[in-house]
Design an enzyme around this catalytic site. Structure first.
Site, PDB file in Angstrom:
ATOM      1  N   ASP A 223      22.793 -26.197  46.600  1.00 37.35           N
ATOM      2  CA  ASP A 223      22.910 -24.738  46.565  1.00 37.35           C
ATOM      3  C   ASP A 223      22.752 -24.278  45.123  1.00 37.35           C
ATOM      4  OD1 ASP A 223      23.608 -22.065  46.802  1.00 37.35           O
ATOM      5  OD2 ASP A 223      25.665 -22.443  47.432  1.00 37.35           O
TER       6      ASP A 223
ATOM      7  N   SER B 161      29.318 -16.055  49.767  1.00 36.62           N
ATOM      8  CA  SER B 161      28.162 -15.741  48.923  1.00 36.62           C
ATOM      9  C   SER B 161      28.443 -14.506  48.059  1.00 36.62           C
ATOM     10  CB  SER B 161      26.913 -15.574  49.803  1.00 36.62           C
ATOM     11  OG  SER B 161      25.742 -15.563  49.024  1.00 36.62           O
TER      12      SER B 161
ATOM     13  N   HIS C 194      23.348 -23.601  51.152  1.00 32.84           N
ATOM     14  CA  HIS C 194      23.863 -22.240  51.080  1.00 32.84           C
ATOM     15  C   HIS C 194      23.711 -21.518  52.419  1.00 32.84           C
ATOM     16  CE1 HIS C 194      25.165 -18.697  48.845  1.00 32.84           C
ATOM     17  NE2 HIS C 194      24.322 -18.006  49.585  1.00 32.84           N
TER      18      HIS C 194
END
Length: 401
Positions: free
Chosen positions: A341, A189, A371
């Protein structure tokens, strides 16, 4: 007592409502994802209410919950785990115990959390790095950079750069028995954002050029230039990471000024003089056709904010908005993207641009993915998706590092 009961009751009502919010049909383990999504949405709405009544900042409630999952540096029969500092920045080291007749590979791991949450001490990431050290017989360094909003850009980025340069020094590599030709930097991320930006800077530093053999980016966010890509539109409400939550938390990395948050929601945040960046992140050019669908490309609107946000021109914030000449120098790359995502398209476009620039890229796209799955691969959630991503990541490192 009545106030606490009321808050608990409202939380239960919100959770009961969000648990029935539709999610994509092909998501793996849909009921587990529903529960995670409902918890995140309930926390987000509660955090927003707390901020509006002046009780605490939006990120504080998330931060408090995440810290409940921090672990101690507990060694096991295979790996010595210790917390220490590199250039005064906290790091968690994973050192294999078995003797080795040759120098070991090394992995520097940067955790995610929108630059404001998280730690390499979280139990899923502790597990990930422990398994990486054991399976690869590698030295692993988890970096606990300082977090926004207390420490805003570029402090978290500079913390990571500082740790990386210290670790890459010959004397440090020798101390830990690391092979200087087998080093990878990785992150998930926003950790992927930091890892990608750091690699670009390191590869253009004569002192450290070619020190990285590889980079591994797991569902990374790679640009702030265009916040209206197809994935932003399709998964505006999640699951797990909504567009509003990403903007609320992400803006804290840059400023406490809510004007940026409001402008970013409308994709009107980029300052004058940034138009040249649009072609570098233009999804209509680089995104594979199957993900464009019926979306129509519209450029972000320029100049709706004052020049104090010229910081958005800094490519350390948007590694995707980097010229091809700089991308050509990048090392072997591994990218994981998830279909459901909002950050999906950042990763997909980066894969396309790196391949066009001649960089060797391996790409795993999780068609049933959401995600943040790595953060949910331990109890009480234990998403199979997180386990699969973990296995693919470690297997790739084992084959390529």
């Amino acid at each position: 007592m009545g106030y606490k009961t009321l808050c608990f009751g409202l939380t239960c009502i919100l959770f009961a409502y969000f648990i029935y919010v539709p999610i994509p049909e092909n998501v793996d383990e849909p009921w587990k994802v529903r529960i995670v999504d409902a918890v995140v949405k309930t926390t987000s709405l509660t955090a927003m209410l707390f901020e509006n009544i002046g009780l605490m900042g939006y990120e504080k409630l998330f931060s408090t919950l995440v810290k409940l999952d921090y672990t101690q540096p507990i060694s096991d029969e295979n790996v010595t785990v210790m917390d220490t500092t590199f250039t005064d920045i906290p790091v968690r080291l994973y050192l294999p115990k078995r003797k080795s007749e040759r120098q070991r590979p090394a992995v520097i791991f940067i955790h995610g959390g929108a630059f404001v949450l998280g730690s390499c001490r979280q139990s899923p990431l502790d597990l990930l790095n422990r398994l990486t050290a054991n399976k690869l017989d590698a030295v692993v360094v988890g970096v606990d950079y300082r977090l926004a909003p207390q420490y805003q850009f570029p402090t978290p980025y500079e913390d990571v750069i500082s740790v990386v340069k210290f670790f890459l020094e010959d004397k440090t590599l020798a101390e830990y028995g690391v092979d200087p030709t087998r080093i990878c930097i990785s992150g998930d991320s926003s950790g992927g954002t930091l890892a990608a930006g750091v690699v670009q800077q390191i590869q253009n530093d004569p002192e450290f050029k070619n020190k990285f053999k590889a980079q591994a980016l797991i569902y990374p966010g790679l640009q702030l230039v265009d916040i209206s890509m197809p994935s932003h539109q399709e998964y505006e409400h999640g699951p797990v990471l909504s567009r509003n939550m990403a903007i609320e938390l992400g803006c804290l990395y840059l400023t406490n000024d809510k004007a940026l948050t409001q402008a970013m929601r409308k994709n009107q945040h980029m300052p004058h003089g940034s138009g040249h960046l649009f072609k570098l992140v233009n999804w209509s050019t680089f995104l594979p056709e199957k993900y464009r669908k019926q979306h129509v490309y519209t450029e972000p609107v320029l100049g709706r904010l004052n020049t104090s946000f010229s910081i958005l021109l800094d490519n350390r914030l948007s590694p995707l908005a980097t010229n091809d000449s700089q991308l050509q120098n990048l090392p072997l790359t591994y990218v994981v993207t998830c279909q459901h995502d909002i950050l999906r398209d950042d990763g997909l476009i980066y894969v396309s641009r790196l391949r066009n620039a001649g960089v060797k890229v391996s790409h795993d796209h999780m068609e049933d993915g959401v995600h943040g799955a790595l953060s949910f691969m331990t109890l009480p959630v234990y998403l199979r998706l997180g386990i699969r991503i973990k296995d693919k990541y470690i297997n790739w490192l084992e084959e390529n590092l």
